[in-house]
Design a protein around this motif. Sequence first.
Motif, mmCIF file in Angstrom:
data_model
loop_
_atom_site.group_PDB
_atom_site.id
_atom_site.type_symbol
_atom_site.label_atom_id
_atom_site.label_comp_id
_atom_site.label_asym_id
_atom_site.label_seq_id
_atom_site.Cartn_x
_atom_site.Cartn_y
_atom_site.Cartn_z
ATOM 1 N N ASN A 177 0.830 -1.207 0.000
ATOM 2 C CA ASN A 177 0.000 0.000 0.000
ATOM 3 C C ASN A 177 0.863 1.255 0.000
ATOM 4 O OD1 ASN A 177 -2.425 -1.385 -0.049
ATOM 5 N ND2 ASN A 177 -2.613 -1.425 2.169
ATOM 6 N N LEU A 178 1.971 1.229 0.712
ATOM 7 C CA LEU A 178 2.883 2.367 0.742
ATOM 8 C C LEU A 178 3.551 2.543 -0.620
ATOM 9 C CD1 LEU A 178 3.950 4.573 2.591
ATOM 10 C CD2 LEU A 178 5.783 3.031 3.265
ATOM 11 N N ARG A 179 3.882 1.430 -1.257
ATOM 12 C CA ARG A 179 4.447 1.467 -2.614
ATOM 13 C C ARG A 179 3.459 2.161 -3.551
ATOM 14 N NH1 ARG A 179 7.901 -2.248 -5.201
ATOM 15 N NH2 ARG A 179 7.664 -3.726 -3.510
ATOM 16 N N LYS A 180 2.182 1.804 -3.435
ATOM 17 C CA LYS A 180 1.135 2.402 -4.261
ATOM 18 C C LYS A 180 1.009 3.903 -3.966
ATOM 19 C CE LYS A 180 -3.572 1.114 -5.529
ATOM 20 N NZ LYS A 180 -4.706 0.290 -5.129
ATOM 21 N N ALA A 181 1.042 4.269 -2.681
ATOM 22 C CA ALA A 181 0.951 5.679 -2.289
ATOM 23 C C ALA A 181 2.118 6.491 -2.843
ATOM 24 C CB ALA A 181 0.901 5.798 -0.766
ATOM 25 N N ALA A 182 3.263 5.831 -3.021
ATOM 26 C CA ALA A 182 4.446 6.500 -3.555
ATOM 27 C C ALA A 182 4.407 6.594 -5.081
ATOM 28 C CB ALA A 182 5.706 5.753 -3.120
ATOM 29 N N GLY A 183 3.367 6.012 -5.688
ATOM 30 C CA GLY A 183 3.244 6.055 -7.137
ATOM 31 C C GLY A 183 4.114 5.037 -7.849
ATOM 32 N N LEU A 184 4.524 4.004 -7.123
ATOM 33 C CA LEU A 184 5.382 2.976 -7.706
ATOM 34 C C LEU A 184 4.548 1.800 -8.202
ATOM 35 C CD1 LEU A 184 8.212 2.944 -5.026
ATOM 36 C CD2 LEU A 184 8.146 4.207 -7.177
ATOM 37 N N GLN A 185 5.082 1.096 -9.148
ATOM 38 C CA GLN A 185 4.459 -0.128 -9.650
ATOM 39 C C GLN A 185 4.830 -1.278 -8.722
ATOM 40 O OE1 GLN A 185 2.346 -0.121 -12.328
ATOM 41 N NE2 GLN A 185 2.660 2.090 -12.172
ATOM 42 N N ILE A 186 4.020 -2.302 -8.710
ATOM 43 C CA ILE A 186 4.272 -3.449 -7.842
ATOM 44 C C ILE A 186 5.584 -4.147 -8.200
ATOM 45 C CG2 ILE A 186 3.144 -5.390 -8.986
ATOM 46 C CD1 ILE A 186 1.601 -5.559 -6.167
ATOM 47 N N SER A 187 6.047 -3.972 -9.433
ATOM 48 C CA SER A 187 7.284 -4.622 -9.880
ATOM 49 C C SER A 187 8.532 -3.754 -9.671
ATOM 50 C CB SER A 187 7.165 -5.002 -11.349
ATOM 51 O OG SER A 187 6.930 -3.843 -12.128
ATOM 52 N N ASP A 188 8.356 -2.499 -9.231
ATOM 53 C CA ASP A 188 9.506 -1.626 -8.996
ATOM 54 C C ASP A 188 10.316 -2.100 -7.795
ATOM 55 O OD1 ASP A 188 8.908 0.108 -11.095
ATOM 56 O OD2 ASP A 188 7.709 1.440 -9.815
ATOM 57 N N ARG A 189 11.620 -2.085 -7.925
ATOM 58 C CA ARG A 189 12.503 -2.403 -6.802
ATOM 59 C C ARG A 189 12.532 -1.211 -5.855
ATOM 60 N NH1 ARG A 189 13.937 -7.779 -6.597
ATOM 61 N NH2 ARG A 189 13.959 -8.515 -8.719
ATOM 62 N N ILE A 190 12.612 -1.510 -4.543
ATOM 63 C CA ILE A 190 12.578 -0.446 -3.544
ATOM 64 C C ILE A 190 13.725 -0.589 -2.543
ATOM 65 C CG2 ILE A 190 10.079 -0.116 -3.679
ATOM 66 C CD1 ILE A 190 9.868 -1.789 -1.054
ATOM 67 N N LEU A 191 13.940 0.486 -1.807
ATOM 68 C CA LEU A 191 14.767 0.483 -0.609
ATOM 69 C C LEU A 191 13.770 0.567 0.538
ATOM 70 C CD1 LEU A 191 17.355 3.178 -1.719
ATOM 71 C CD2 LEU A 191 17.549 0.701 -1.940
ATOM 72 N N LEU A 192 13.943 -0.249 1.566
ATOM 73 C CA LEU A 192 12.981 -0.326 2.661
ATOM 74 C C LEU A 192 13.672 -0.088 3.989
ATOM 75 C CD1 LEU A 192 10.058 -1.097 3.616
ATOM 76 C CD2 LEU A 192 10.841 -3.462 3.677
ATOM 77 N N TRP A 193 13.063 0.750 4.814
ATOM 78 C CA TRP A 193 13.564 1.016 6.164
ATOM 79 C C TRP A 193 12.486 0.587 7.152
ATOM 80 C CZ3 TRP A 193 14.316 4.123 1.998
ATOM 81 C CH2 TRP A 193 15.628 4.478 1.708
#
Length: 76
Positions: free
Chosen positions: A3-19
């Motif tokens: 849900n946070l990925r979606k709020a950030a405007g990212l696609q589900i397949s985008d790689r992220i950095l997570l804290w």
Amino acid sequence: VQNLRKAAGLQISDRILLWLDGGEFVSKVQSQFGEAIATEVLAVSVTHEVPPRESVVATAELNGVRVTYALQQASS
């Protein structure tokens, strides 16, 4: 995290950095399951540091522990 990925405007397949932050409990979970978490959410890294200001941040309660988590898109 999704849900946070979606709020950030990212696609589900985008790689992220997570804290992750939630005290000692979250630190233990991260050290034991960090790789599995990273794999599950497509994170390049999962850290227990203070996230950069430009990251998207949320807070949730998991198993009675308040957890703050943040993410941003990983560089390609």
